[in-house]
Motif scaffolding. Structure first.
Motif, PDB file in Angstrom:
ATOM      1  N   PRO A  78      50.473 -26.001  -7.289  1.00 26.54           N
ATOM      2  CA  PRO A  78      50.051 -27.103  -6.418  1.00 26.54           C
ATOM      3  C   PRO A  78      50.727 -28.395  -6.863  1.00 26.54           C
ATOM      4  N   PRO A  79      50.868 -29.324  -5.931  1.00 25.01           N
ATOM      5  CA  PRO A  79      51.532 -30.581  -6.331  1.00 25.01           C
ATOM      6  C   PRO A  79      50.762 -31.272  -7.448  1.00 25.01           C
ATOM      7  N   MET A  80      51.414 -31.559  -8.503  1.00 28.19           N
ATOM      8  CA  MET A  80      50.796 -32.279  -9.634  1.00 28.19           C
ATOM      9  C   MET A  80      51.911 -32.861 -10.495  1.00 28.19           C
ATOM     10  N   ALA A  83      50.720 -34.788 -17.205  1.00 22.24           N
ATOM     11  CA  ALA A  83      49.890 -33.995 -18.109  1.00 22.24           C
ATOM     12  C   ALA A  83      49.235 -32.832 -17.375  1.00 22.24           C
ATOM     13  N   ASP A  84      48.872 -33.062 -16.085  1.00 20.59           N
ATOM     14  CA  ASP A  84      48.244 -31.984 -15.316  1.00 20.59           C
ATOM     15  C   ASP A  84      49.201 -30.813 -15.178  1.00 20.59           C
ATOM     16  N   LEU A  85      50.436 -31.142 -14.885  1.00 26.49           N
ATOM     17  CA  LEU A  85      51.437 -30.093 -14.713  1.00 26.49           C
ATOM     18  C   LEU A  85      51.645 -29.335 -16.020  1.00 26.49           C
ATOM     19  N   LYS A  86      51.674 -30.075 -17.115  1.00 30.00           N
ATOM     20  CA  LYS A  86      51.877 -29.419 -18.420  1.00 30.00           C
ATOM     21  C   LYS A  86      50.710 -28.491 -18.743  1.00 30.00           C
ATOM     22  N   ALA A  87      49.500 -28.972 -18.457  1.00 28.35           N
ATOM     23  CA  ALA A  87      48.323 -28.147 -18.730  1.00 28.35           C
ATOM     24  C   ALA A  87      48.352 -26.884 -17.867  1.00 28.35           C
ATOM     25  N   ALA A  88      48.738 -27.068 -16.588  1.00 26.93           N
ATOM     26  CA  ALA A  88      48.788 -25.915 -15.687  1.00 26.93           C
ATOM     27  C   ALA A  88      49.842 -24.916 -16.154  1.00 26.93           C
ATOM     28  N   GLY A 112      61.531 -28.920  -6.977  1.00 26.91           N
ATOM     29  CA  GLY A 112      61.324 -29.562  -5.678  1.00 26.91           C
ATOM     30  C   GLY A 112      60.178 -28.901  -4.947  1.00 26.91           C
ATOM     31  N   PRO A 113      59.975 -29.269  -3.671  1.00 23.92           N
ATOM     32  CA  PRO A 113      58.893 -28.663  -2.886  1.00 23.92           C
ATOM     33  C   PRO A 113      59.110 -27.158  -2.746  1.00 23.92           C
ATOM     34  N   SER A 114      58.015 -26.458  -2.702  1.00 30.25           N
ATOM     35  CA  SER A 114      58.125 -25.000  -2.569  1.00 30.25           C
ATOM     36  C   SER A 114      58.599 -24.637  -1.164  1.00 30.25           C
ATOM     37  N   VAL A 115      59.015 -23.403  -1.022  1.00 30.58           N
ATOM     38  CA  VAL A 115      59.523 -22.957   0.274  1.00 30.58           C
ATOM     39  C   VAL A 115      58.427 -23.048   1.333  1.00 30.58           C
ATOM     40  N   GLN A 116      57.201 -22.738   0.929  1.00 26.50           N
ATOM     41  CA  GLN A 116      56.074 -22.804   1.879  1.00 26.50           C
ATOM     42  C   GLN A 116      55.732 -24.258   2.217  1.00 26.50           C
TER      43      GLN A 116
END
Lengths: 536, 190
Positions: A78-80, A83-88, A112-116
């Motif tokens: 999900p877009p983040m 620190a959130d991205l690192k935790a995920a 970048g943005p996902s294909v979906q």
């Protein structure tokens, strides 16, 4: 091979579990040249030996980290941010590795943005801290300075970006054939879509030929050298050409190679299928072979026949042949910000700015700044020196007159001093010679002076005494004879008084008396005040 | 250590530090001495310029003076001298004789006017100058213009001498000769 002195730009090192390679690339304008070593890494040759042989000790090196413990994945999250991205990512990576996450180092790149279109695609690489430390030690023990430590896919991407022509819409599966294993990386333009390691390498084909069944002869056992020679001479699908003198037919070679070829084909096919599914029908349009493909003749034709898609070998171009060296060559072109296990992971905006500052640019800017600081000072000194030199020259040209000028000034100063004393002594006393001369000029032909005398104030006349005592208040009495015109002296006497009044030495001309003394003459007495106005 | 240096922020900080230190070092080692040298050179330039200006002005004054006084040496002084008191009258009388002869002046009487007296007058820039004054009254005879020229020459002597008063009178005989009474004040060093 070019010697060390011209080997100046970048150095790439491959430090795999089973393979080692060292590549130097000298970059020019739009091209790159592979300098060392000329052939595939020699078996058993350590990086240190190559470094010593080429005299490259002390150079900076970028390296790839490979092995079964090193995991590379493209994840959709999900877009983040931050620190959130690192935790995920830490949570996700727990499921990807077989060792505690605390012992792992995670690096990522947001692609970048996902294909979906609902999240972001992230390329994540996980490696054990131990492997990173070992790689650093290996480079340092080889006499190199570790600068970058990345993954093969990133190195390949850098290599592709460095290529002169890159079709950004073309989806290509790169098979980087290594000595022990191969790597499949699928990219669209320069976007990494998939990467995986495949256990089939050149050694797989050589090993398959070491025990070969020859029709009519039974099983032949070959050593590694003989097997490699056989592979080179026959290739796959007889690509190397049938040797008349050969005792082993190409068909027998192909039979022995088929399991490895089928495994390689399957790996490729699965990878292409996976990407096709993940990216909604965007499919691989061709397969590119690079690395040690020259050691397996006919591989491209075999794969093209089986996979039914174009397969080309990326061979050496006159100058841009770095692709032929595989991803290792890309180490010399790594982009700033690419995955790097030697870079700390917590990069904030400041760190990004810092990372964007190229050392050479910083050094050049520093040098420019120092120059801009020091140059005005130097210019100022030079200018002042020139001015002083000019003035010294001018002074030298007038210096011979200095003594004369000094003596002249002393003389004039003495004169001025003397004049000042004289003026003080003179006080209100008029310059008598000038007064007499002036009077003689003002008395015309109709008059004649008979007496000029100072008027002494009488003691009882207090007012006159006071006037006489005032500075410049000297009164003179002028006596004379004036002609009478038609028995009247008025006109000549008036003219004489007016003339005297305009003198710079006398003023307040007053008539005391005028009396006829003969038919043609009258005696007059005038009084006038001497003034200092005419004092020279 | 090597890995911490690799951190971009640390690297940036190091770069900034190097920049600051090198700028400071350049200022201290290179720019500072040159700025001081430039300041010294400027001061020297000012001093030299003043000297050159002064000399050029002096040369200009000298040339102008020489043009105005073509017969005189520019370095020679023309200031008046104050002779010692005992030489005051004799020196004046000796200097007066050729002047009177040149203008045909007849000296009838010479009388001192009072005893010598000391006077203090302000000199150049107000500095007081002490002098001894002796006045002499002369009764002379001569033509008007001759007497005027005679007085002018005495006034122009190189000593501190001036005609303080002049009185002329025609006594009715021997025109154009006039009778003149002139008081000269002589000043000498006390």
């Amino acid at each position: 091979m070019t010697g060390a002195p011209t080997f100046t730009r970048r150095l790439g090192a491959l430090l795999g579990d089973t393979s080692r390679a060292l590549i130097g690339v000298e970059r020019g304008q739009g091209w790159a040249r592979v300098l060392a070593p000329g052939g595939p890494p020699r078996a058993g040759a350590s990086v240190r030996e190559v470094v010593e042989a080429l005299g490259l000790g002390g150079r900076s090196a970028a390296a790839m980290l490979e092995g079964s413990d090193v995991v590379v994945r493209r994840l959709t999250l999900p877009p983040m941010k931050g620190a959130d991205l690192k935790a995920a990512l830490a949570l996700e990576c727990r499921n990807l590795i077989g060792y505690p996450i605390e012992e792992a180092v995670i690096r990522h790149e947001v692609l970048g943005p996902s294909v979906q279109g609902t999240g972001i695609d992230v390329l994540v690489a996980v490696a054990p801290k131990r492997a990173i430390s070992e790689s650093i030690r290996a480079l340092e023990s080889a006499g190199l300075l570790p600068r970058r430590l990345t993954i093969r896919a990133v190195a390949l991407r850098s290599l592709l970006r460095s290529a002169r022509s890159l079709d950004m819409d073309e989806e290509v599966a790169y098979l980087d054939l290594g000595p022990r294993e191969s790597h499949i990386t699928i990219v669209r333009g320069d976007e990494i879509r998939f990467t995986r390691e495949c256990g089939v390498g050149v050694a797989s084909f050589i090993d398959a030929l070491r025990s070969i069944v020859v029709p009519g002869q039974g099983v032949r056992l070959l050593d590694a050298g003989e097997a490699e020679t056989l592979l080179l001479s026959h290739g796959v699908l007889g690509g190397g050409g049938e040797q008349p003198s050969s005792e082993i037919p190409a068909s027998a070679v192909l039979v022995m190679l088929r399991p490895s070829l089928e495994r390689l084909t399957r790996e490729l096919w699965n990878s292409v299928d996976y990407v096709h599914e993940q990216f909604h029908g965007q499919t691989v349009s061709k397969i590119a072979l690079l690395g040690e493909t020259a050691r397996v003749p006919g591989l491209a034709s075999y794969l093209a026949g089986v996979l039914k898609m174009p397969v080309e070998t990326v061979d050496s171009e006159p100058e841009g042949g770095t692709l032929a060296w595989g991803a290792v060559a890309g180490l010399s072109h790594l982009d700033p910000g690419a995955i790097d296990f030697l870079e700390p992971s917590n990069l904030g905006p400041l760190s990004r700015v810092a990372g964007a500052v190229q050392p050479r640019v910083a050094i050049a800017a520093t040098a420019l700044l120092l120059l801009s600081v020091s140059l005005p000072a130097e210019m100022s000194v030079q200018r002042e020196r020139a001015r002083v030199t000019d003035l010294e020259r001018k002074l030298a040209s007038v210096a011979p007159y200095a003594d004369r000028v000094v003596r002249f000034r002393e003389a004039r100063s003495e004169e001025a001093s003397s004049d000042a004393v004289m003026a003080s002594l003179r006080g209100p006393t008029p310059p008598w010679a000038e007064v007499l001369r002036d009077l003689s000029h003002r008395v015309g032909p109709g008059a004649r002076l008979t007496s000029v005398a100072l008027v002494e104030p009488k003691p009882e006349d207090a007012d006159a005494a006071a006037v006489a005592a005032a500075p410049g208040a000297v009164t003179i009495r002028i006596e004379g004879l004036v002609k009478r015109e038609r028995l009247r002296p008025e006109a000549p006497l008036g003219g004489l008084m007016a003339s005297l009044e305009s003198s710079p030495y006398v003023d307040q001309v007053a008539l005391v008396t005028c009396q006829a003394v003969a038919v043609a003459e009258s005696r007059f007495v005038l009084e006038a005040r001497l003034s200092g106005g005419g004092t020279p | 250590m090597t890995r911490s240096v690799r951190h971009p922020v640390v690297r940036l900080a190091l770069l900034v530090l190097v920049l600051v230190v090198s700028t400071g070092a350049v200022r201290a080692v290179y720019v500072g001495p040159r700025e001081r040298e430039a300041a010294e050179l400027k001061a020297r330039y000012g001093s030299l310029a003043a000297k050159v200006d002064d000399l050029q002005r002096g040369i200009g004054d000298l040339a102008a003076w020489s043009n105005a006084h073509p017969a005189e040496r520019a370095e020679a002084t023309r200031g008046r001298q104050a002779p010692p008191a005992r030489e005051l009258v004799p020196a004046f009388l000796k200097a007066l004789e050729p002047i009177a002869a040149r203008h045909g002046i007849v000296t009838e009487t010479i009388d001192p006017v009072g005893p010598p007296a000391e006077e203090t007058v302000p000199g150049l820039s107000g500095r007081p100058v002490r002098l001894l004054r002796q006045s002499l009254r002369f009764r002379l005879r001569g033509a008007y213009r001759d007497i005027a020229e005679y007085v002018r020459e005495v006034d122009g002597m190189s000593a501190f001498v001036m005609a303080r008063t002049v009185a002329l009178r025609y006594d009715g005989t021997g025109y154009p000769a006039l009778q003149a009474e002139v008081r000269f004040d002589l000043y000498g060093a006390p």
